[in-house]
Write a protein that holds these residues in place. Structure first.
Motif, PDB file in Angstrom:
ATOM      1  N   MET A   1       6.594 -13.225   9.378  1.00 50.70           N
ATOM      2  CA  MET A   1       7.085 -13.187   8.025  1.00 50.70           C
ATOM      3  C   MET A   1       7.449 -11.739   7.706  1.00 50.70           C
ATOM      4  SD  MET A   1       5.992 -15.158   4.712  1.00 50.70           S
ATOM      5  CE  MET A   1       6.206 -16.497   5.792  1.00 50.70           C
ATOM      6  N   LEU A   2       8.574 -11.529   7.105  1.00 48.53           N
ATOM      7  CA  LEU A   2       9.031 -10.193   6.762  1.00 48.53           C
ATOM      8  C   LEU A   2       8.977 -10.001   5.260  1.00 48.53           C
ATOM      9  CD1 LEU A   2      12.133  -9.980   9.067  1.00 48.53           C
ATOM     10  CD2 LEU A   2       9.860  -9.115   9.491  1.00 48.53           C
ATOM     11  N   PHE A   3       8.708  -8.787   4.847  1.00 45.97           N
ATOM     12  CA  PHE A   3       8.621  -8.460   3.435  1.00 45.97           C
ATOM     13  C   PHE A   3       9.548  -7.291   3.152  1.00 45.97           C
ATOM     14  CE2 PHE A   3       4.985 -11.111   2.966  1.00 45.97           C
ATOM     15  CZ  PHE A   3       4.366 -11.058   4.199  1.00 45.97           C
ATOM     16  N   GLN A   4      10.235  -7.343   2.010  1.00 47.45           N
ATOM     17  CA  GLN A   4      11.139  -6.261   1.655  1.00 47.45           C
ATOM     18  C   GLN A   4      11.032  -5.999   0.166  1.00 47.45           C
ATOM     19  OE1 GLN A   4      15.243  -6.934   2.589  1.00 47.45           O
ATOM     20  NE2 GLN A   4      15.704  -4.773   2.514  1.00 47.45           N
ATOM     21  N   LYS A   5      11.012  -4.734  -0.187  1.00 50.01           N
ATOM     22  CA  LYS A   5      10.989  -4.325  -1.589  1.00 50.01           C
ATOM     23  C   LYS A   5      12.192  -3.430  -1.816  1.00 50.01           C
ATOM     24  CE  LYS A   5       5.990  -4.397  -1.941  1.00 50.01           C
ATOM     25  NZ  LYS A   5       4.783  -3.607  -2.128  1.00 50.01           N
ATOM     26  N   GLY A   6      13.139  -3.901  -2.567  1.00 54.34           N
ATOM     27  CA  GLY A   6      14.327  -3.101  -2.852  1.00 54.34           C
ATOM     28  C   GLY A   6      15.028  -2.698  -1.577  1.00 54.34           C
ATOM     29  N   SER A   7      15.296  -1.386  -1.442  1.00 56.26           N
ATOM     30  CA  SER A   7      16.004  -0.894  -0.269  1.00 56.26           C
ATOM     31  C   SER A   7      15.051  -0.309   0.782  1.00 56.26           C
ATOM     32  CB  SER A   7      17.010   0.174  -0.692  1.00 56.26           C
ATOM     33  OG  SER A   7      16.321   1.254  -1.292  1.00 56.26           O
ATOM     34  N   GLU A   8      13.739  -0.535   0.609  1.00 58.97           N
ATOM     35  CA  GLU A   8      12.771  -0.026   1.568  1.00 58.97           C
ATOM     36  C   GLU A   8      12.919  -0.721   2.915  1.00 58.97           C
ATOM     37  OE1 GLU A   8       8.782  -0.148   0.107  1.00 58.97           O
ATOM     38  OE2 GLU A   8       9.402   0.499  -1.870  1.00 58.97           O
ATOM     39  N   LYS A   9      12.383  -0.099   3.936  1.00 56.64           N
ATOM     40  CA  LYS A   9      12.386  -0.687   5.274  1.00 56.64           C
ATOM     41  C   LYS A   9      11.564  -1.971   5.272  1.00 56.64           C
ATOM     42  CE  LYS A   9      14.287   2.671   7.815  1.00 56.64           C
ATOM     43  NZ  LYS A   9      15.329   2.548   8.741  1.00 56.64           N
ATOM     44  N   MET A  10      11.849  -2.804   6.232  1.00 56.58           N
ATOM     45  CA  MET A  10      11.125  -4.059   6.376  1.00 56.58           C
ATOM     46  C   MET A  10       9.745  -3.797   6.980  1.00 56.58           C
ATOM     47  SD  MET A  10      13.201  -6.399   5.337  1.00 56.58           S
ATOM     48  CE  MET A  10      13.065  -7.981   6.121  1.00 56.58           C
ATOM     49  N   SER A  11       8.824  -4.689   6.704  1.00 59.52           N
ATOM     50  CA  SER A  11       7.505  -4.634   7.307  1.00 59.52           C
ATOM     51  C   SER A  11       7.092  -6.054   7.672  1.00 59.52           C
ATOM     52  CB  SER A  11       6.495  -3.987   6.359  1.00 59.52           C
ATOM     53  OG  SER A  11       6.343  -4.763   5.190  1.00 59.52           O
ATOM     54  N   TYR A  12       6.070  -6.157   8.463  1.00 59.59           N
ATOM     55  CA  TYR A  12       5.590  -7.460   8.930  1.00 59.59           C
ATOM     56  C   TYR A  12       4.088  -7.386   9.121  1.00 59.59           C
ATOM     57  CZ  TYR A  12       6.000  -4.930  13.346  1.00 59.59           C
ATOM     58  OH  TYR A  12       5.890  -3.998  14.342  1.00 59.59           O
ATOM     59  N   ARG A  13       3.465  -8.555   9.165  1.00 61.50           N
ATOM     60  CA  ARG A  13       2.019  -8.626   9.311  1.00 61.50           C
ATOM     61  C   ARG A  13       1.638  -9.058  10.715  1.00 61.50           C
ATOM     62  NH1 ARG A  13      -0.154 -10.704   3.457  1.00 61.50           N
ATOM     63  NH2 ARG A  13       0.659  -8.875   2.385  1.00 61.50           N
ATOM     64  N   VAL A  14       0.521  -8.485  11.159  1.00 61.83           N
ATOM     65  CA  VAL A  14      -0.006  -8.765  12.482  1.00 61.83           C
ATOM     66  C   VAL A  14      -1.500  -9.038  12.340  1.00 61.83           C
ATOM     67  CG1 VAL A  14      -0.457  -7.785  14.772  1.00 61.83           C
ATOM     68  CG2 VAL A  14       1.689  -7.269  13.597  1.00 61.83           C
ATOM     69  N   ALA A  15      -1.969 -10.103  12.968  1.00 63.22           N
ATOM     70  CA  ALA A  15      -3.404 -10.369  13.049  1.00 63.22           C
ATOM     71  C   ALA A  15      -3.879  -9.949  14.428  1.00 63.22           C
ATOM     72  CB  ALA A  15      -3.674 -11.851  12.829  1.00 63.22           C
ATOM     73  N   ILE A  16      -5.095  -9.421  14.486  1.00 62.61           N
ATOM     74  CA  ILE A  16      -5.662  -9.035  15.779  1.00 62.61           C
ATOM     75  C   ILE A  16      -7.062  -9.621  15.928  1.00 62.61           C
ATOM     76  CG2 ILE A  16      -4.309  -6.901  15.901  1.00 62.61           C
ATOM     77  CD1 ILE A  16      -6.978  -5.385  15.315  1.00 62.61           C
ATOM     78  N   THR A  17      -7.452  -9.841  17.182  1.00 68.66           N
ATOM     79  CA  THR A  17      -8.814 -10.277  17.481  1.00 68.66           C
ATOM     80  C   THR A  17      -9.561  -9.058  18.017  1.00 68.66           C
ATOM     81  OG1 THR A  17      -8.262 -10.983  19.731  1.00 68.66           O
ATOM     82  CG2 THR A  17      -8.043 -12.626  17.990  1.00 68.66           C
ATOM     83  N   SER A  18     -10.535  -8.606  17.237  1.00 69.60           N
ATOM     84  CA  SER A  18     -11.222  -7.364  17.569  1.00 69.60           C
ATOM     85  C   SER A  18     -12.683  -7.432  17.143  1.00 69.60           C
ATOM     86  CB  SER A  18     -10.532  -6.199  16.854  1.00 69.60           C
ATOM     87  OG  SER A  18     -11.214  -4.992  17.063  1.00 69.60           O
ATOM     88  N   SER A  19     -13.539  -6.801  17.924  1.00 63.98           N
ATOM     89  CA  SER A  19     -14.950  -6.731  17.551  1.00 63.98           C
ATOM     90  C   SER A  19     -15.223  -5.583  16.583  1.00 63.98           C
ATOM     91  CB  SER A  19     -15.820  -6.565  18.802  1.00 63.98           C
ATOM     92  OG  SER A  19     -15.510  -5.343  19.450  1.00 63.98           O
ATOM     93  N   ASP A  20     -14.307  -4.588  16.545  1.00 63.11           N
ATOM     94  CA  ASP A  20     -14.560  -3.398  15.740  1.00 63.11           C
ATOM     95  C   ASP A  20     -13.367  -2.885  14.936  1.00 63.11           C
ATOM     96  OD1 ASP A  20     -12.935  -2.398  17.745  1.00 63.11           O
ATOM     97  OD2 ASP A  20     -14.462  -1.055  18.583  1.00 63.11           O
ATOM     98  N   GLY A  21     -12.210  -3.533  15.030  1.00 62.53           N
ATOM     99  CA  GLY A  21     -11.025  -3.082  14.315  1.00 62.53           C
ATOM    100  C   GLY A  21     -10.323  -1.907  14.972  1.00 62.53           C
ATOM    101  N   LYS A  22     -10.791  -1.503  16.149  1.00 65.84           N
ATOM    102  CA  LYS A  22     -10.204  -0.361  16.848  1.00 65.84           C
ATOM    103  C   LYS A  22      -9.603  -0.742  18.192  1.00 65.84           C
ATOM    104  CE  LYS A  22     -13.642   2.673  14.819  1.00 65.84           C
ATOM    105  NZ  LYS A  22     -14.815   3.491  15.081  1.00 65.84           N
ATOM    106  N   CYS A  23     -10.050  -1.862  18.735  1.00 61.37           N
ATOM    107  CA  CYS A  23      -9.626  -2.287  20.066  1.00 61.37           C
ATOM    108  C   CYS A  23      -9.441  -3.809  20.058  1.00 61.37           C
ATOM    109  CB  CYS A  23     -10.694  -1.887  21.078  1.00 61.37           C
ATOM    110  SG  CYS A  23     -10.242  -2.227  22.775  1.00 61.37           S
ATOM    111  N   ILE A  24      -8.388  -4.286  20.681  1.00 63.08           N
ATOM    112  CA  ILE A  24      -8.141  -5.724  20.776  1.00 63.08           C
ATOM    113  C   ILE A  24      -8.921  -6.211  21.992  1.00 63.08           C
ATOM    114  CG2 ILE A  24      -6.378  -7.509  21.054  1.00 63.08           C
ATOM    115  CD1 ILE A  24      -4.462  -5.408  19.699  1.00 63.08           C
ATOM    116  N   ASP A  25     -10.126  -6.713  21.722  1.00 71.07           N
ATOM    117  CA  ASP A  25     -11.057  -7.021  22.801  1.00 71.07           C
ATOM    118  C   ASP A  25     -11.703  -8.402  22.706  1.00 71.07           C
ATOM    119  OD1 ASP A  25     -12.637  -6.556  20.591  1.00 71.07           O
ATOM    120  OD2 ASP A  25     -13.905  -5.056  21.539  1.00 71.07           O
TER     121      ASP A  25
END
Length: 134
Positions: A1-25
């Protein structure tokens, strides 16, 4: 899913599976907490939230559907629940995922990639991938 506000650059969301929020483990089937990030095309990112796969809700749904007792990481109830939980995410990055969960998430427009890396490395790789394939 893409999000746009006015003329700002596009952004997107990513989910990760992580034990600590620092490494995808984490293996997808063993994950109960998903970290959700928002990434801009520039590569700048921020951690938005943690989303929990609530075991009580999953068990209740499984019981209602007569599917209680199946393997949690690969049963229909869990996969449907997680697909809904992450429905606003363009990608799911995980250390490992089976073919069946991979197919179900892809059918629900969640592009799933195995990326057992440090978070900063994974973000750089996924953003390069995103920019090439948008």
């Amino acid at each position: 899913m893409l999000f746009q506000k006015g003329s700002e650059k596009m952004s997107y969301r990513v989910a990760i599976t992580s034990s600590d929020g620092k490494c995808i483990d984490q293996h997808f089937g063993n994950t109960k907490i998903f970290y959700v990030l928002q990434i801009e095309e520039t590569g700048k990112w921020e951690m938005l939230e943690l989303r929990k796969a609530e075991e009580a809700e999953i068990k209740k749904l499984a019981t209602e559907q007569g599917k209680f007792g199946e393997c949690s990481g690969h049963n229909d109830v869990f996969l449907d629940y997680v697909s809904n939980l992450l429905s606003d995410c363009t990608y799911l990055l995980t250390s490992k995922i089976g073919m069946r969960p991979y197919k179900v998430l892809m059918e629900n427009n969640i592009n799933t990639l195995e990326a057992p890396h440090d978070l900063s490395v994974a973000i750089e790789k996924i953003n390069n991938y995103y920019l090439k394939n948008k």
